[in-house]
Motif scaffolding. Structure first.
Motif, PDB file in Angstrom:
ATOM      1  N   ASN A   6      -2.898  -8.754  15.185  1.00  0.00           N
ATOM      2  CA  ASN A   6      -2.322  -7.823  16.171  1.00  0.00           C
ATOM      3  C   ASN A   6      -0.973  -7.352  15.669  1.00  0.00           C
ATOM      4  O   ASN A   6      -0.235  -8.137  15.060  1.00  0.00           O
ATOM      5  CB  ASN A   6      -2.067  -8.523  17.518  1.00  0.00           C
ATOM      6  CG  ASN A   6      -3.344  -9.056  18.110  1.00  0.00           C
ATOM      7  OD1 ASN A   6      -4.221  -8.311  18.517  1.00  0.00           O
ATOM      8  ND2 ASN A   6      -3.474 -10.373  18.119  1.00  0.00           N
ATOM      9  N   HIS A   7      -0.679  -6.110  15.912  1.00  0.00           N
ATOM     10  CA  HIS A   7       0.715  -5.713  15.719  1.00  0.00           C
ATOM     11  C   HIS A   7       1.122  -4.725  16.804  1.00  0.00           C
ATOM     12  O   HIS A   7       0.290  -4.043  17.393  1.00  0.00           O
ATOM     13  CB  HIS A   7       0.988  -5.169  14.310  1.00  0.00           C
ATOM     14  CG  HIS A   7       0.459  -3.807  14.033  1.00  0.00           C
ATOM     15  ND1 HIS A   7       0.044  -3.420  12.797  1.00  0.00           N
ATOM     16  CD2 HIS A   7       0.287  -2.737  14.814  1.00  0.00           C
ATOM     17  CE1 HIS A   7      -0.373  -2.171  12.848  1.00  0.00           C
ATOM     18  NE2 HIS A   7      -0.226  -1.737  14.047  1.00  0.00           N
ATOM     19  N   SER A   8       2.410  -4.710  17.062  1.00  0.00           N
ATOM     20  CA  SER A   8       2.921  -3.736  18.017  1.00  0.00           C
ATOM     21  C   SER A   8       4.342  -3.372  17.628  1.00  0.00           C
ATOM     22  O   SER A   8       5.078  -4.205  17.085  1.00  0.00           O
ATOM     23  CB  SER A   8       2.886  -4.301  19.432  1.00  0.00           C
ATOM     24  OG  SER A   8       3.694  -5.437  19.509  1.00  0.00           O
ATOM     25  N   THR A   9       4.698  -2.120  17.851  1.00  0.00           N
ATOM     26  CA  THR A   9       6.085  -1.720  17.659  1.00  0.00           C
ATOM     27  C   THR A   9       6.477  -0.865  18.853  1.00  0.00           C
ATOM     28  O   THR A   9       5.628  -0.194  19.441  1.00  0.00           O
ATOM     29  CB  THR A   9       6.308  -0.865  16.384  1.00  0.00           C
ATOM     30  OG1 THR A   9       5.492   0.295  16.476  1.00  0.00           O
ATOM     31  CG2 THR A   9       5.993  -1.619  15.126  1.00  0.00           C
ATOM     32  N   ALA A  10       7.710  -0.906  19.177  1.00  0.00           N
ATOM     33  CA  ALA A  10       8.181  -0.071  20.284  1.00  0.00           C
ATOM     34  C   ALA A  10       9.629   0.312  20.030  1.00  0.00           C
ATOM     35  O   ALA A  10      10.378  -0.428  19.375  1.00  0.00           O
ATOM     36  CB  ALA A  10       8.052  -0.822  21.606  1.00  0.00           C
TER      37      ALA A  10
ATOM     38  N   ILE B 177       9.556   6.428   3.640  1.00  0.00           N
ATOM     39  CA  ILE B 177       9.780   5.041   4.081  1.00  0.00           C
ATOM     40  C   ILE B 177       9.592   4.036   2.946  1.00  0.00           C
ATOM     41  O   ILE B 177      10.243   3.003   2.907  1.00  0.00           O
ATOM     42  CB  ILE B 177       8.860   4.691   5.282  1.00  0.00           C
ATOM     43  CG1 ILE B 177       9.127   3.259   5.748  1.00  0.00           C
ATOM     44  CG2 ILE B 177       7.380   4.886   4.973  1.00  0.00           C
ATOM     45  CD1 ILE B 177       8.550   2.897   7.063  1.00  0.00           C
TER      46      ILE B 177
ATOM     47  N   ILE C  20       0.872  -1.179   0.000  1.00  0.00           N
ATOM     48  CA  ILE C  20       0.000   0.000   0.000  1.00  0.00           C
ATOM     49  C   ILE C  20       0.903   1.222   0.000  1.00  0.00           C
ATOM     50  O   ILE C  20       1.872   1.275   0.754  1.00  0.00           O
ATOM     51  CB  ILE C  20      -0.882   0.016   1.271  1.00  0.00           C
ATOM     52  CG1 ILE C  20      -1.775  -1.222   1.306  1.00  0.00           C
ATOM     53  CG2 ILE C  20      -1.658   1.308   1.413  1.00  0.00           C
ATOM     54  CD1 ILE C  20      -3.208  -1.005   0.976  1.00  0.00           C
TER      55      ILE C  20
ATOM     56  N   ILE D 176      12.555   3.959  11.700  1.00  0.00           N
ATOM     57  CA  ILE D 176      11.221   4.178  11.126  1.00  0.00           C
ATOM     58  C   ILE D 176      10.530   2.823  11.030  1.00  0.00           C
ATOM     59  O   ILE D 176      11.142   1.840  10.588  1.00  0.00           O
ATOM     60  CB  ILE D 176      11.280   4.825   9.731  1.00  0.00           C
ATOM     61  CG1 ILE D 176      12.139   6.078   9.758  1.00  0.00           C
ATOM     62  CG2 ILE D 176       9.885   5.165   9.237  1.00  0.00           C
ATOM     63  CD1 ILE D 176      12.182   6.836   8.453  1.00  0.00           C
ATOM     64  N   ALA D 177       9.289   2.763  11.438  1.00  0.00           N
ATOM     65  CA  ALA D 177       8.542   1.501  11.356  1.00  0.00           C
ATOM     66  C   ALA D 177       7.183   1.752  10.721  1.00  0.00           C
ATOM     67  O   ALA D 177       6.539   2.764  10.994  1.00  0.00           O
ATOM     68  CB  ALA D 177       8.355   0.917  12.753  1.00  0.00           C
ATOM     69  N   LEU D 178       6.800   0.853   9.870  1.00  0.00           N
ATOM     70  CA  LEU D 178       5.470   0.918   9.256  1.00  0.00           C
ATOM     71  C   LEU D 178       4.842  -0.476   9.375  1.00  0.00           C
ATOM     72  O   LEU D 178       4.995  -1.315   8.492  1.00  0.00           O
ATOM     73  CB  LEU D 178       5.600   1.355   7.788  1.00  0.00           C
ATOM     74  CG  LEU D 178       4.374   1.285   6.891  1.00  0.00           C
ATOM     75  CD1 LEU D 178       3.230   2.133   7.428  1.00  0.00           C
ATOM     76  CD2 LEU D 178       4.714   1.768   5.481  1.00  0.00           C
ATOM     77  N   PRO D 179       4.206  -0.748  10.511  1.00  0.00           N
ATOM     78  CA  PRO D 179       3.598  -2.074  10.669  1.00  0.00           C
ATOM     79  C   PRO D 179       2.154  -2.039  10.177  1.00  0.00           C
ATOM     80  O   PRO D 179       1.320  -1.379  10.771  1.00  0.00           O
ATOM     81  CB  PRO D 179       3.649  -2.283  12.187  1.00  0.00           C
ATOM     82  CG  PRO D 179       3.621  -0.892  12.755  1.00  0.00           C
ATOM     83  CD  PRO D 179       4.061   0.078  11.708  1.00  0.00           C
ATOM     84  N   MET D 180       1.874  -2.732   9.099  1.00  0.00           N
ATOM     85  CA  MET D 180       0.535  -2.616   8.505  1.00  0.00           C
ATOM     86  C   MET D 180      -0.279  -3.882   8.720  1.00  0.00           C
ATOM     87  O   MET D 180       0.245  -4.993   8.645  1.00  0.00           O
ATOM     88  CB  MET D 180       0.647  -2.385   6.998  1.00  0.00           C
ATOM     89  CG  MET D 180       1.228  -1.050   6.650  1.00  0.00           C
ATOM     90  SD  MET D 180       0.882  -0.603   4.951  1.00  0.00           S
ATOM     91  CE  MET D 180       2.205  -1.382   4.108  1.00  0.00           C
ATOM     92  N   LEU D 181      -1.562  -3.673   8.968  1.00  0.00           N
ATOM     93  CA  LEU D 181      -2.513  -4.787   8.993  1.00  0.00           C
ATOM     94  C   LEU D 181      -3.551  -4.480   7.925  1.00  0.00           C
ATOM     95  O   LEU D 181      -4.184  -3.431   7.969  1.00  0.00           O
ATOM     96  CB  LEU D 181      -3.229  -4.856  10.345  1.00  0.00           C
ATOM     97  CG  LEU D 181      -2.527  -5.483  11.539  1.00  0.00           C
ATOM     98  CD1 LEU D 181      -3.412  -5.369  12.774  1.00  0.00           C
ATOM     99  CD2 LEU D 181      -2.174  -6.938  11.302  1.00  0.00           C
ATOM    100  N   LEU D 182      -3.706  -5.369   6.966  1.00  0.00           N
ATOM    101  CA  LEU D 182      -4.717  -5.176   5.936  1.00  0.00           C
ATOM    102  C   LEU D 182      -5.695  -6.334   6.052  1.00  0.00           C
ATOM    103  O   LEU D 182      -5.281  -7.479   6.238  1.00  0.00           O
ATOM    104  CB  LEU D 182      -4.088  -5.163   4.535  1.00  0.00           C
ATOM    105  CG  LEU D 182      -2.862  -4.256   4.347  1.00  0.00           C
ATOM    106  CD1 LEU D 182      -2.307  -4.404   2.942  1.00  0.00           C
ATOM    107  CD2 LEU D 182      -3.216  -2.808   4.610  1.00  0.00           C
TER     108      LEU D 182
ATOM    109  N   ASP E  78      -1.463  -9.285   5.523  1.00  0.00           N
ATOM    110  CA  ASP E  78      -2.634  -9.030   4.670  1.00  0.00           C
ATOM    111  C   ASP E  78      -3.565 -10.250   4.741  1.00  0.00           C
ATOM    112  O   ASP E  78      -3.269 -11.305   4.169  1.00  0.00           O
ATOM    113  CB  ASP E  78      -2.139  -8.790   3.230  1.00  0.00           C
ATOM    114  CG  ASP E  78      -3.257  -8.294   2.327  1.00  0.00           C
ATOM    115  OD1 ASP E  78      -4.418  -8.266   2.775  1.00  0.00           O
ATOM    116  OD2 ASP E  78      -2.956  -7.933   1.175  1.00  0.00           O
TER     117      ASP E  78
END
Lengths: 465, 347
Positions: free
Chosen positions: B287-291, B18, B10, B272-278, B246
């Motif tokens: 579920n997603h998580s970033t830290a 990014i 996407i 830089i993080a781009l955690p995507m859920l489609l 996805d």
């Protein structure tokens, strides 16, 4: 088995008045049209120049290469300025009957009596009613329509207009700056606490037209304000456009709460831009409910420039049939010890599409900053869509940052539990959805929380089961 | 030359910087001589007859074309004996500095495969590779990719997997080396009850660039994807992590989890993080998580109070974060090499 209603009767929101106007500009966008709007509005030269510069920028900038499909939007079919058959009034009695009736049904005069310190009401391109309580006037609070502000407070407007949101921010900001009309201007002087909310309501009645209101709020040092914005429109078969712009300045030690219930009709392209610049020890809280529109691209933004600045975002998006609601939140941490808290929920059903699109940027100097993002999506059927697209850009090590998101359907266990307590399956699902939305609705003013629950009921009616 | 790599499924606003990142001054070799410094263990039958079908995502057109036209090593492995540990070690040296490779792994029987890239030279090395993995019905496959190239090198790897019914693919990526390291991981999780477990560690320092683009398309009912990424960034290193789960229509009762944690060891490192859920299927759990954050001061204090220096304490904390992932490597010797390399890079 699911019983489906093709289109929901949105009762009061769908009431159409005849398209009576004093003046409606020809459709499309050209230098001539922008000059005509400027002439109609009796702009000073500096404002006319901004409009023309913005038009040039609009022609240069491309449509976004990401996000929902905007191909149905044809600027040649949109009238950017529609002047209703009335002037600005300070008494509801002076507002023409049909317009007054619309606002009556939306409950605006009633809310004004009960729980508001001031009200602005915009109908198509012009503000038709504005009022503010005397005690606030005495304290120096200014709450008026933007056109009056341009005339009466040119220095303040010049200093702030299109500075928080520059005209080259994106194509629809440039469009807005070229053809803007109406909107509210609020100035809260240093140290003044406005305890009761101010509210502006925007109603677009005219078909194949656009609304481009500009909201400029300055909360000076140590002051506080709760501002509420509501919007709706009846449904037509052709596309309408809303490209408003909200610029908020929350100065050192000030507090602003900005609440929005957006309930545009489902033929509306809602391409709105909202930004806040937040000073030292200041705070801005956003509370947003997005229900209406065919397509929304709306990402309020907090720029935390001052040390210790804070922001909270609480938002819910509900997309039904034919809707593509691309919403989210952006925050830039520039000051030290800044913090942000984001809580976003979305519900998609009946083929609707919800996207949470966001940005968190913690800049090099934002030492000891904290950010926590939580994002939940609920899907009520398997023909809908739900996406989460957050960008997290961390540029320093002295930070605490976390982001979490989850996606899923209503739990069968929860439905089973509620049904075992005697609820029907539909009621159980509606209760779970209301419970899901509760953390957001409790942040809204009571009238709006009730309205949101009604909207949820309306949206769910006959569509789940 | 300038190339663009790692496009996400996407698009995002260009201002975020990014997606589809631009790399400058990348010398992409052509007509490289055959790469000879290779050690292949426990492969009874292999061939160089790999499928060269177009990648779904990959690292971009230029790099993919470079592999299809200039590969100087190809290997196809069909797993037949579950007891064997298959190892392919590419040992870059003064004579072998350019590797453009294609690997195809067909999982018919349970197996462990380790692919390692390491530098025994200070010369700048170049690696551009594609690994295609098919995990057939009921098969379990463990694949580990270990990148320990020197800090001058460029490393590009595109991985593409297909998982069939009741299969399990455990993938481990150890991404330590390279001045620029770009990895693209795509899994097509087709089969009912199929399971893909991906765990990664990365460690960046100086002006290195790490770009990770992981995409899992979940199609099978009750399928599962679990992505866990642990990293640490020092000095001016820049890391982009793009992770996409996805859920495609029809993957009922599927589950997906994605987690990224980035330890920032310097105030000029950039994460830089781009955690995507489609999602187009309602009956799923995603579920997603970033830290991100710096080394926990309480842990540092505790370790330093036991007599360790600040540097030693940081090393210990980084290694403890990485340890559960390193433990998945089935070869003790390679595991040792990884730990030594982490020590070396954190000095």
């Amino acid at each position: 088995m699911k019983t489906k209603v093709d289109d929901i009767n949105r009762n009061i929101y769908d009431i159409k008045n005849a398209d009576n106007y004093d003046f409606k500009i020809q459709k499309g966008l050209s230098r001539k049209i922008v000059e005509e709007i400027s002439k109609q509005k009796n702009d000073p030269d500096w404002m006319r120049e901004i409009r023309l510069k913005a038009l040039e920028m609009y022609q240069k900038l491309e449509l976004p290469t990401w996000g929902p499909d905007l191909s149905e939007l044809k600027m040649d079919d949109i009238a950017t300025y529609v002047k209703p058959k009335t002037e600005l009034n300070s008494s509801w009695d002076d507002v023409p009957e049909d317009i007054k009736n619309t606002f009556d049904k939306l409950g605006i005069p009633e809310a004004e009596k009960k729980s508001l310190a001031g009200v602005g009401a915009q109908y198509d391109s012009e503000v038709v009613y504005h009022s503010i309580k005397q005690d606030l006037l005495k304290q120096g609070v200014i709450y008026t329509d933007m056109e009056t502000a341009v005339r009466e407070y040119p220095e303040i407007v010049k200093e702030h207009f299109m500075k928080c949101v520059p005209i080259n921010d994106h194509k629809f900001v440039a469009l807005h700056a070229a053809v803007w009309s109406g909107g509210s201007f609020v100035y809260v002087p240093k140290g003044v606490k406005v305890d009761i909310p101010l509210q502006s309501y925007f109603r677009l009645n005219s078909p194949e037209s656009g609304q481009f209101e500009h909201t400029l709020i300055i909360v000076d040092e140590g002051a506080s304000l709760h501002f509420i914005e509501g919007c709706s429109a009846p449904k037509y078969n052709k596309v309408n456009l809303h490209a408003g712009c909200v610029e908020l300045y929350v100065k050192d030690g000030a507090y602003l709460r900005y609440s929005t219930i957006e309930n545009w009709s489902k033929n509306m392209m809602n391409l709105n831009t909202k930004k806040a610049i937040v000073g030292k020890d200041a705070q801005i809280d956003w509370v947003t409910g997005s229900f209406g529109s065919k397509v929304s691209m709306l990402y309020p933004m907090s720029i935390l420039n001052g040390d210790n600045a804070k922001t909270e975002y609480t938002g819910i998006t509900f997309a039904g049939k034919g809707q593509n609601l691309d919403t989210g939140f952006k925050v830039i941490h520039n000051g030290k010890n800044t913090s942000s808290l984001v809580n976003s929920k979305s519900i998609s059903k009946d083929g609707g599409s919800c996207t949470y699109r966001a940005l968190v940027r913690i800049a090099e100097n934002a030492k000891n900053s904290k950010c926590s993002v939580s994002c939940e999506s609920l899907m009520l059927d398997d023909i809908s869509r739900s996406d989460t697209i957050p960008v997290n850009d961390i540029r320093t090590d002295e930070v605490t940052f976390s982001h979490e998101a989850k996606i899923g359907k209503i739990s069968d266990k929860e439905i089973f539990y509620l049904m075992s307590r005697g609820l029907s399956e539909e009621d159980a699902k509606a209760m779970i959805v209301r419970g899901f939305a509760y953390p957001i609705s409790k942040e809204l003013p009571v009238e709006y929380a009730v309205e949101m629950n009604n909207l949820i009921n309306l949206e769910l009616e006959g569509s789940i089961g | 030359m300038n190339i663009k790599v790692n496009e996400t499924p996407i698009r995002t606003s260009r201002n975020f910087g990014i997606n589809n990142i631009k790399l400058t001054d990348i010398k992409i070799p052509k007509n490289s001589k055959i790469f000879k410094s290779i050690e292949i263990t426990n492969v009874k039958e292999s061939s160089n007859d790999v499928i060269s079908k177009k990648l779904t995502y990959g690292n971009g057109e230029i790099l993919e074309k470079n592999v299809s036209e200039n590969a100087n090593h190809k290997v196809k492995i069909e797993t037949k004996n579950s007891k064997d540990l298959i190892k392919i070690i590419y040992d870059f040296d003064d004579e072998n500095t350019e590797l453009i490779n294609e690997i195809e792994i067909i999982g018919n029987k349970d197996a462990n495969v380790i692919i390692e890239y390491k530098s025994n030279t200070d010369k700048k090395c170049f690696h551009n590779g594609i690994i295609r993995t098919i995990v057939n019905e009921g098969c379990k496959l463990n694949v580990a990719i270990v990148n320990m190239l020197n800090s001058e090198s460029n490393n590009f790897e595109a991985m593409e997997n297909e998982l069939f019914k009741d299969s399990k693919l455990k993938y481990t990526i150890i991404d330590l080396g390279g001045k620029t390291s770009v990895t693209n991981y795509y899994s097509n999780i087709l089969g009912e009850n199929s399971n893909n477990d991906l765990k990664t560690i990365y460690l960046g320092k100086e002006n290195e660039i790490k770009d990770l683009n992981y995409i899992a398309e979940v199609r099978g009912e009750k399928a599962n994807i679990d992505i866990d990424v642990q990293g640490a960034l020092g000095e001016n290193c820049k890391k982009n992590f793009k992770g996409t789960i996805d859920f495609k229509k029809g993957c009922k009762k599927a589950k997906g989890d994605e987690n990224e944690f980035c330890l920032l060891l310097s105030d000029t490192a950039r994460s830089i993080a781009l955690p995507m859920l489609l999602c187009t299927e309602d009956d799923v759990e995603g579920n997603h998580s970033t830290a991100s954050g710096k080394v926990d001061s309480k842990s540092l204090f505790y370790i330093m109070s036991r007599g360790l220096s600040y540097k030693e304490a940081v090393k210990l904390i980084v290694k403890s974060n990485f340890n559960k992932i390193i433990e998945r490597i089935k070869d003790e010797e390679i595991k040792e090499e990884i730990l030594k390399e982490i020590d070396r890079r954190l000095n």
